[in-house]
Design a protein around this motif. Sequence first.
Motif, PDB file in Angstrom:
ATOM      1  N   GLY A 104      30.063  41.800  41.198  1.00 31.40           N
ATOM      2  CA  GLY A 104      30.249  42.247  40.404  1.00 31.40           C
ATOM      3  C   GLY A 104      32.118  42.376  39.376  1.00 31.40           C
ATOM      4  N   GLN A 105      32.882  42.127  40.155  1.00 29.22           N
ATOM      5  CA  GLN A 105      34.260  42.809  39.467  1.00 29.22           C
ATOM      6  C   GLN A 105      35.233  41.068  38.894  1.00 29.22           C
ATOM      7  N   PHE A 106      33.854  39.829  39.790  1.00 32.42           N
ATOM      8  CA  PHE A 106      33.782  39.133  38.454  1.00 32.42           C
ATOM      9  C   PHE A 106      33.036  39.097  37.527  1.00 32.42           C
ATOM     10  N   THR A 107      32.015  39.719  37.493  1.00 31.02           N
ATOM     11  CA  THR A 107      32.331  39.633  35.833  1.00 31.02           C
ATOM     12  C   THR A 107      32.818  40.245  34.746  1.00 31.02           C
ATOM     13  N   ASN A 108      33.145  41.436  35.698  1.00 35.17           N
ATOM     14  CA  ASN A 108      34.015  42.520  34.877  1.00 35.17           C
ATOM     15  C   ASN A 108      35.086  41.756  34.423  1.00 35.17           C
ATOM     16  N   GLU A 109      35.515  40.898  35.044  1.00 37.94           N
ATOM     17  CA  GLU A 109      36.586  40.005  34.476  1.00 37.94           C
ATOM     18  C   GLU A 109      36.836  39.859  33.027  1.00 37.94           C
ATOM     19  N   ALA A 110      35.715  38.663  32.813  1.00 39.15           N
ATOM     20  CA  ALA A 110      34.527  38.049  32.279  1.00 39.15           C
ATOM     21  C   ALA A 110      34.848  38.724  30.668  1.00 39.15           C
ATOM     22  N   LYS A 164      36.043  41.350  29.905  1.00 37.96           N
ATOM     23  CA  LYS A 164      37.614  42.085  29.660  1.00 37.96           C
ATOM     24  C   LYS A 164      38.434  41.083  29.121  1.00 37.96           C
ATOM     25  N   LYS A 165      38.368  40.146  29.486  1.00 30.54           N
ATOM     26  CA  LYS A 165      38.429  38.772  28.768  1.00 30.54           C
ATOM     27  C   LYS A 165      38.480  38.843  27.675  1.00 30.54           C
ATOM     28  N   PRO A 175      42.209  45.910  22.736  1.00 33.87           N
ATOM     29  CA  PRO A 175      41.316  45.932  23.772  1.00 33.87           C
ATOM     30  C   PRO A 175      40.035  47.029  23.801  1.00 33.87           C
ATOM     31  N   ASN A 176      40.775  48.373  24.494  1.00 38.62           N
ATOM     32  CA  ASN A 176      39.537  49.008  24.546  1.00 38.62           C
ATOM     33  C   ASN A 176      38.607  49.884  22.947  1.00 38.62           C
TER      34      ASN A 176
END
Length: 376
Positions: free
Chosen positions: A38-44, A46-47, A60-61
Amino acid sequence: MIYLDNNATTPIDERVLEAMMPFLTTQFANASSSHKFGQFTNEAVKKAREQIADLINAYPNEIIFTSGATESINIFLQGVAIKNQDKGKHIITLQTEHKAVLDTCRYLENFGFEVSYLPVDNEGILDIKVLENAIRKDTILVCAMWGNNEIGTLQPIAEIANKTAEKNILFFTDATQVYGKINIDVNAHEIDALCFSGHKIYAPKGIGALYLRQGVKIPALTYGGGHEKGMRSGTLNVAGIVGLGKASELAKKEMKENENKIKTLRDTLEKALLQIPDTSINGSIKHRLFNTTNICFKDVDSDALIAALEDIAVSNGSACTAHLIEPSHVLRSIGLDDKQAFESIRFSLGKYNTIEEIETSFSLIQKIVKNFREML
Ligand SMILES: *Cc1c(COP(=O)(O)O)cnc(C)c1O
């Protein structure tokens, strides 16, 4: 197929698809899950948010992911109405807006909101004095599209934003047709909110965003898990978001190159079409998107022309309303009569068009128009 209908939707750029693929296959974890997948997809996600913010000079926010421009428009317009109804119930918009705006405004009229649908001139441009005269003490929002999907006319966004800032009124612009095509700086223009869709810039359908300036507070329309700062609950469309991010990055990198190429093709097509007798351009020639031309072919029914063109995709009216047998509200607003509106065709070009396609299209159109007129 020769595709000259890029204002309706665009194909997916292969590089966008490639960026999305992992998230449609192996990397399927929920971006809200706390495990490392989940952290990996969350990073994507975010990018992607950063890539999008970067294109319009936002933080970004300030980016809220939605299913597209229509949803973003609904969230913002309905949200502003609910939030500000004690302050005032007057909204200003343009007669040439997309149906997503017009129909949301009509809906709000059911709840006591008064909407001024401002006229535009015969090029489709809003006169700032008309806006100034329409502003009242109880005006809570001005909503004016940046680039028109049917005729390509660009509104004087900086002037409109200056006026609304001066009067302390919220300003929303539908940027769906300009996002990724021209330079957008939400801070240079004091824009409070804007919307766009991925599928108009070579990303997939069903993903888009709302830019909402920090400090502008509106209630949500959907409730649930509190995603997107509580503004739009629902599990994130990670693959779509990654695609929109990638498409935004590419649009920024290749903006000038795309403009030069597409404008040359559009101008070539337009110049050729205007050599056909009794043709004219609808809308502004000077203040216009570089990919769009809307042409009236006198005495030629546009539905018949579209059908005869077979493998060439062009359009009349906006795709969303094409099933309705009524003249384009945009063309009527710039002064065309019903007959002229039914004789007009929109050509909207994209980065995959070639000069050969333009030449083939022109020859065919020239022939068909001549045939049609001979049958009169
Ligand atoms: C396409 C378009 C929309 C609607 O976008 P969806 O992706 O269908 O929600 C709204 N406004 C303009 C100007 C458009 O071109």
